[in-house]
Design a protein around this motif. Structure first.
Motif, short mmCIF file in Angstrom:
data_model
loop_
_atom_site.label_atom_id
_atom_site.label_comp_id
_atom_site.label_asym_id
_atom_site.label_seq_id
_atom_site.Cartn_x
_atom_site.Cartn_y
_atom_site.Cartn_z
N SER A 57 -2.96 -12.14 -12.84
CA SER A 57 -2.27 -11.49 -11.94
C SER A 57 -2.53 -10.03 -12.09
O SER A 57 -2.91 -9.40 -10.85
N LYS A 59 -5.04 -8.46 -13.57
CA LYS A 59 -6.38 -8.16 -13.47
C LYS A 59 -6.50 -8.37 -11.94
O LYS A 59 -7.28 -7.44 -11.32
N SER A 60 -6.13 -9.32 -11.25
CA SER A 60 -6.64 -9.22 -9.81
C SER A 60 -5.76 -8.58 -9.04
O SER A 60 -6.49 -7.77 -8.07
N VAL A 61 -4.47 -7.91 -9.37
CA VAL A 61 -3.76 -7.15 -8.52
C VAL A 61 -4.61 -5.53 -8.69
O VAL A 61 -4.80 -4.71 -7.92
N SER A 63 -7.47 -5.09 -9.62
CA SER A 63 -8.87 -4.75 -9.19
C SER A 63 -8.67 -4.76 -7.68
O SER A 63 -9.55 -3.94 -6.94
N ASP A 64 -7.89 -5.44 -6.76
CA ASP A 64 -7.76 -5.61 -5.54
C ASP A 64 -6.82 -4.61 -4.76
O ASP A 64 -6.93 -4.55 -3.51
N GLU A 65 -5.71 -4.49 -5.39
CA GLU A 65 -4.50 -3.91 -4.37
C GLU A 65 -3.92 -2.78 -5.14
O GLU A 65 -3.12 -1.96 -4.28
N LYS A 88 4.55 -10.56 -7.14
CA LYS A 88 3.41 -11.84 -7.40
C LYS A 88 4.45 -12.95 -7.85
O LYS A 88 4.12 -13.75 -8.84
N LYS A 143 -8.11 3.76 -13.69
CA LYS A 143 -8.04 2.16 -13.25
C LYS A 143 -9.04 1.25 -14.18
O LYS A 143 -8.80 0.37 -14.61
#
Length: 259
Positions: A57, A59-61, A63-65, A88, A143
């Protein structure tokens, strides 16, 4: 009798617990380790699950949010003028370069990682750990660097989880031995109430098996992620009652009357 049969009988039979007082101390110590290992299994499972889900979660957040950010000279700056909280489900990520969100606010989260103005806070299972950026002299983190760190942690899961699990086992084992020892001391009072003659070393062995039922109960509750109100008092009450019943199973010494 093997340790698993002893475990089964200790759940329901004070009479069998009374008979275990004659066995070797080594086997009793092994039993305490066995119960301790059993009791921490749910915690190890949730630790592994949280770590796996949290890393993915995160890594995904990131990178994208999450907007770009920099930690430099003990302070966080980011491309946002307001705090950002990304939920999440069972895991939250917070970025706050404004200083509005405090450590106490993060503590209210079940599982969360928070990049605050001057510190990073990690909340997990009702516990929170906080680390000031100023403690890490010369820290300059962006980041992209943070994503790289998460990838490194992801690759070390096979080491991190066993190390933490062993640490949990050692700490829990120490607590278990202290608990059994205290229960055995209480047993010295209980034996007088029951009118039985029994030494502390025998009481210690019986106390080790008397904790089985509450240990099983709270392990199940932990596995179900269910909070038991007043668990401390319930645990000790049940242990003391079981030990007292086991003591009463010991035959009274026969007294001879001289004519």
């Amino acid at each position: 009798m093997n340790i698993f049969k002893q475990f089964y009988k200790s759940i329901y039979s004070p009479k069998d617990i009374a008979t275990f007082r004659f066995q070797g101390i080594g086997k009793t110590i092994l039993y305490v380790f066995f119960l301790t290992f059993l009791s921490i299994l749910p915690s190890i499972y949730y630790l592994s699950t949280m770590l796996n889900e949290g890393i993915e979660s995160t890594k995904s957040v990131i990178s994208d949010e999450i907007p770009g950010f920099t930690i430099e000279n003990g302070s966080l700056s980011a491309e946002t003028d307001v705090p950002i909280t990304i939920d999440k489900g069972d895991f939250s990520i917070i970025v706050d370069p404004t200083g509005v969100i405090t450590t106490e606010d993060v503590e209210d989260e079940d599982n969360a990682i928070a990049l605050l103005k001057n510190e990073i806070s990690v909340a997990a299972g009702g516990r929170i750990d906080t680390y000031s950026y100023s403690m890490m002299e010369g820290l300059n983190l962006t980041k992209a660097d943070f994503i790289e760190i998460v990838d490194t942690v992801d690759g070390m899961k096979g080491i991190i989880i066993p190390v933490i699990s062993i640490f949990m086992f050692l700490v829990s084992s120490a607590v278990s031995f202290i608990e059994v020892s205290i229960l055995a001391w209480i047993g010295l009072l209980l034996k007088n109430l029951a009118g039985r003659s029994i030494s502390y070393r025998h009481l210690w062995r019986m106390a080790a098996y008397s904790v089985t039922l509450p240990t099983v109960f709270f392990t199940i509750m932990s596995a179900l992620n269910t909070l038991v109100p007043n668990s401390f008092y319930i645990n000790w009450f049940v242990e003391i009652i079981i030990l007292f019943l086991a003591i009463k199973e010991i035959p009274k010494e026969k007294t001879t009357i001289e004519s």
